[in-house]
Write an enzyme that holds these catalytic residues in place. Sequence first.
Site, PDB file in Angstrom:
ATOM      1  N   GLU A   1       0.836  -1.202   0.000  1.00 48.62           N
ATOM      2  CA  GLU A   1       0.000   0.000   0.000  1.00 48.62           C
ATOM      3  C   GLU A   1       0.871   1.253   0.000  1.00 48.62           C
ATOM      4  O   GLU A   1       0.473   2.298  -0.522  1.00 48.62           O
ATOM      5  CB  GLU A   1      -0.942   0.008   1.214  1.00 48.62           C
ATOM      6  CG  GLU A   1      -2.064   1.029   1.098  1.00 48.62           C
ATOM      7  CD  GLU A   1      -3.127   0.873   2.161  1.00 48.62           C
ATOM      8  OE1 GLU A   1      -4.229   0.385   1.831  1.00 48.62           O
ATOM      9  OE2 GLU A   1      -2.852   1.224   3.325  1.00 48.62           O
TER      10      GLU A   1
ATOM     11  N   HIS B   1       6.618 -27.089   3.156  1.00 52.52           N
ATOM     12  CA  HIS B   1       5.818 -28.209   2.658  1.00 52.52           C
ATOM     13  C   HIS B   1       4.702 -27.734   1.729  1.00 52.52           C
ATOM     14  O   HIS B   1       3.774 -28.499   1.435  1.00 52.52           O
ATOM     15  CB  HIS B   1       5.235 -28.993   3.840  1.00 52.52           C
ATOM     16  CG  HIS B   1       6.284 -29.612   4.707  1.00 52.52           C
ATOM     17  ND1 HIS B   1       6.784 -30.879   4.490  1.00 52.52           N
ATOM     18  CD2 HIS B   1       6.961 -29.125   5.776  1.00 52.52           C
ATOM     19  CE1 HIS B   1       7.706 -31.155   5.397  1.00 52.52           C
ATOM     20  NE2 HIS B   1       7.835 -30.100   6.194  1.00 52.52           N
TER      21      HIS B   1
ATOM     22  N   LYS C   1     -13.938   1.551  -4.310  1.00 56.97           N
ATOM     23  CA  LYS C   1     -14.951   1.987  -3.348  1.00 56.97           C
ATOM     24  C   LYS C   1     -15.973   2.905  -4.013  1.00 56.97           C
ATOM     25  O   LYS C   1     -17.179   2.815  -3.744  1.00 56.97           O
ATOM     26  CB  LYS C   1     -14.285   2.703  -2.165  1.00 56.97           C
ATOM     27  CG  LYS C   1     -13.460   1.797  -1.278  1.00 56.97           C
ATOM     28  CD  LYS C   1     -13.144   2.429   0.073  1.00 56.97           C
ATOM     29  CE  LYS C   1     -12.275   3.639  -0.034  1.00 56.97           C
ATOM     30  NZ  LYS C   1     -11.868   4.162   1.299  1.00 56.97           N
TER      31      LYS C   1
END
EC number: 5.3.1.9
Length: 545
Positions: free
Chosen positions: A351, A382, A510
């Site tokens: 950000e 793994h 947004k």
Amino acid sequence: MLTQLKTYPKLLKHYEEIKEAHMRDWFSKDKERASRYFVQFESLSLDYSKNRLNDTTLKLLFELANDCSLKEKIEAMFKGEKINTTEKRAVLHTALRSLNDTEILLDNMEVLKSVRSVLKRMRAFSDSVRSGKRLGYTNQVITDIVNIGIGGSDLGALMVCTALKRYGHPRLKMHFVSNVDGTQILDVLEKLNPASTLFIVASKTFSTQETLTNALTARKWFVERSGDEKHIAKHFVAVSTNKEAVQQFGIDEHNMFEFWDFVGGRYSLWSAIGLSIMIYLGKKNFNALLKGAYLMDEHFRNAPFESNLPVLMGLIGVWYINFFQSKSHLIAPYDQYLRHFPKFIQQLDMESNGKRISKKGETIPYDTCPVVWGDMGINAQHAFFQLLHQGTHLIPIDFIASLDKKPNAKGHHEILFSNVLAQAQAFMKGKSYEEALGELLFKGLDKDEAKDLAHHRVFFGNRPSNILLLEKISPSNIGALVALYEHKVFVQGVIWDINSFDQWGVELGKELAVPILQELEGHKSNAYFDSSTKHLIELYKNYNQ
């Protein structure tokens, strides 16, 4: 811009000279490499010897930093100059943990005085909850804390409370709600007793859609079970600057804790956003968290570049991104308590520096922030270490581990720590075809079969990594670790000539969600929707008729 700096062509030439060099040869020829490329600061150390660099690389990188006036820009940040140019704001998260007495004046505001006033109120409130003096509406002590926030109002507090669980109050259970998907808030609420639960609503504007939606759901749940809205005052507090909205919600203004626009969300865990941290850990441990960060601030501000941890990590990152063309960076903590650290650093790094426009408004012709990702190292071995060892991508790694053994788990930490060292060595050293073939022949495989299989057991190595070691997972060390990464991000932003302290990239989605939400709720919108979006809106509405 980076490509216009006088040291840039020197680094390009140097890269061409050493790009084929293998680290295992450097280690073989230089017995002092490990000790020379090692920095200790307080209880935190950095081994950066397993990187594809030499003394000339470092010399040129330090020259690059000087080309950018890095030292002067560090001072500008600490002194409160408005280095967040697009929002015309100072960047003073460092003031939140400062132990200096020299006041910082910002637009006639005494910054340290204001910060310490809020900290004093936080300490008093925290003490009242921890001691049991602050009671719920039935006079029960508080047992559960629910922090409702998102992004910087969630990730930092979640990460720190998880990392320092051993220091937490034994009576208190911490819950963090960020996702507007109702599943999360409802799953948390069903476990709780309203009479012993405290909600912290963390939103600077008190209008963040996700946070307010979750807070209103929590409020409705609480009022239905407590039977009276007047009880909200004892069970809800706010971290905000919007007094009017907080009061309309039903929260007493005396239970509102302020923070300021010179503190970005991803840098805010040191502020009132850290109220949940202080309640859980207590003021003594919160102060230690602040002190650890302050000591790292002083180190960053005063240490020469050659022994400056944030500067070294920042410049080494630039070396891989802009010269080796690395697109990705892995955070691999080898400690269960640090399991949320990678996603905290994701926000901090991406950000801040996920930008393509320079401070002068020009399009940048080079890469900036890499994709930052990670998981607990022992689990990652793994899962995706296969790609790191034998894949086609160059992905630098930060290994993070502690030296301190966990009590009542004999043998566990030795296994864990041996894997940190083994993985870093394997990434550096690799295994040649001849070594792989010899191992297979020694095991008795047929010669032709061994020759074929050996190709698949080759590890090229030369994969770079840092090893960050903490003596133990403690409040002061976590404070120092977080501040180290904050300043590493700052260094890279300076080199790339970008503003690391705005986040306009979160806005467009947004904005576009507003008319879409109107449509989903059955209202007509005048907004234009592309055919794909329009089709998916109709699909949703038809399903939910």
